[in-house]
Design an enzyme around this catalytic site. Structure first.
Site, PDB file in Angstrom:
ATOM      1  N   CYS A 244       0.873  -1.409  -0.068  1.00  0.00           N
ATOM      2  CA  CYS A 244       0.052   0.140   0.086  1.00  0.00           C
ATOM      3  C   CYS A 244       0.920   1.257   0.117  1.00  0.00           C
ATOM      4  O   CYS A 244       1.541   1.464   1.087  1.00  0.00           O
ATOM      5  CB  CYS A 244      -0.995   0.038   1.083  1.00  0.00           C
ATOM      6  SG  CYS A 244      -1.856   1.503   1.404  1.00  0.00           S
TER       7      CYS A 244
ATOM      8  N   VAL B  34      -6.223   0.947   5.223  1.00  0.00           N
ATOM      9  CA  VAL B  34      -5.101   1.067   5.781  1.00  0.00           C
ATOM     10  C   VAL B  34      -4.262   2.105   5.073  1.00  0.00           C
ATOM     11  O   VAL B  34      -4.918   2.385   3.968  1.00  0.00           O
ATOM     12  CB  VAL B  34      -4.097  -0.288   5.979  1.00  0.00           C
ATOM     13  CG1 VAL B  34      -4.770  -1.188   7.097  1.00  0.00           C
ATOM     14  CG2 VAL B  34      -3.811  -0.831   4.677  1.00  0.00           C
TER      15      VAL B  34
ATOM     16  N   GLU C 128      -6.232   7.526   7.361  1.00  0.00           N
ATOM     17  CA  GLU C 128      -5.974   8.492   6.487  1.00  0.00           C
ATOM     18  C   GLU C 128      -4.571   8.915   6.433  1.00  0.00           C
ATOM     19  O   GLU C 128      -3.996   9.718   7.539  1.00  0.00           O
ATOM     20  CB  GLU C 128      -6.953   9.825   6.568  1.00  0.00           C
ATOM     21  CG  GLU C 128      -8.371   9.425   6.302  1.00  0.00           C
ATOM     22  CD  GLU C 128      -8.522   9.049   5.089  1.00  0.00           C
ATOM     23  OE1 GLU C 128      -7.825   9.034   4.107  1.00  0.00           O
ATOM     24  OE2 GLU C 128      -9.489   8.345   4.538  1.00  0.00           O
ATOM     25  N   SER C 129      -3.753   8.386   5.412  1.00  0.00           N
ATOM     26  CA  SER C 129      -2.462   8.979   5.463  1.00  0.00           C
ATOM     27  C   SER C 129      -1.968  10.358   5.658  1.00  0.00           C
ATOM     28  O   SER C 129      -0.858  10.582   6.248  1.00  0.00           O
ATOM     29  CB  SER C 129      -1.610   8.280   4.336  1.00  0.00           C
ATOM     30  OG  SER C 129      -2.424   8.987   3.081  1.00  0.00           O
TER      31      SER C 129
END
Ligand SMILES: N[C@@H](CCC(=O)N[C@@H](CS)C(=O)NCC(=O)O)C(=O)O
Length: 190
Positions: free
Chosen positions: A10, A50, A62-63
């Site tokens: 990811c 993720v 949420e990155s």
């Protein structure tokens, strides 16, 4: 102890892995199988996606939000510029990621007819932006890098027409945090 719900393939998780590594934060990883996600991941993130960062009762998906949180929590090394206007510009680049790169990347990955052209078009803009512009390393670099790396190393996209992007990538790969992510990508099943 911080826990990162993570998946090696990811690129959004890669953003978080790189920030954690840059800041030297110790954390543990819970690897999520994206093709067979456990039901409990929806308790951490109602979207079932993720990355998710967890620390005690605090759970953050949420990155983009996670990168910002880590930047405020661990000040050194700073990944946002000191100047307010420059900080806003970095945030703007991160905010516009989908438009500037993400949508085109996924278009190619899905096998859309014009995916490669779309990606080349976006990379052309980024290449012109990077050309001859001295910049410091920030969250914006980290926000874009995982997709550029995957485009090159997983989708086999030729970056030789984008010399400023190639230089940028070469420089970033000298950083241990970024080199570690390149190792993650190299180990992914093709
Ligand atoms: N906006 C999210 C996107 C995260 C995302 O799309 N993660 C993917 C893996 S790369 C995922 O969990 N996909 C599972 C799904 O869409 O159901 C972020 O920035 O963290």
């Amino acid at each position: 102890m911080i826990t990162l719900y993570d998946a090696p393939r990811c690129p959004y998780c890669a953003r978080v892995r790189i920030v954690l590594a840059e800041k030297g934060v110790e954390y543990e990883t819970v690897e999520i199988d994206l093709s067979d996600r456990p039901d409990w991941i929806y308790e951490k993130n109602p979207l079932g996606k993720v990355p998710v960062l967890e620390e005690g009762d605090f759970v953050l998906p949420e990155s983009e939000m996670i990168m910002e949180y880590l930047e405020e929590r661990y000040r050194e090394p700073a990944l946002l510029p000191a100047d307010l206007a420059d900080r806003a510009r970095v945030r703007l680049h991160v905010y516009r990621f989908d438009l500037n790169l993400g949508d085109a990347y996924y278009s190619l990955r899905r096998g859309d007819e014009h995916g490669a052209e779309r990606l080349a078009h976006c990379l052309g803009f980024i290449d012109r932006f990077l050309t001859g512009r001295p910049r410091s390393y920030t969250l914006a670099d980290i926000a874009y890098l995982p997709w550029v790396l995957r485009a090159r190393d997983m989708l086999g996209f030729d970056l030789s027409g984008f010399p400023a992007i190639e230089d940028w990538l070469t420089q970033l790969l000298e950083r241990p945090a970024v080199a570690a992510e390149a190792d993650v990508v190299a180990a992914l099943p093709r």
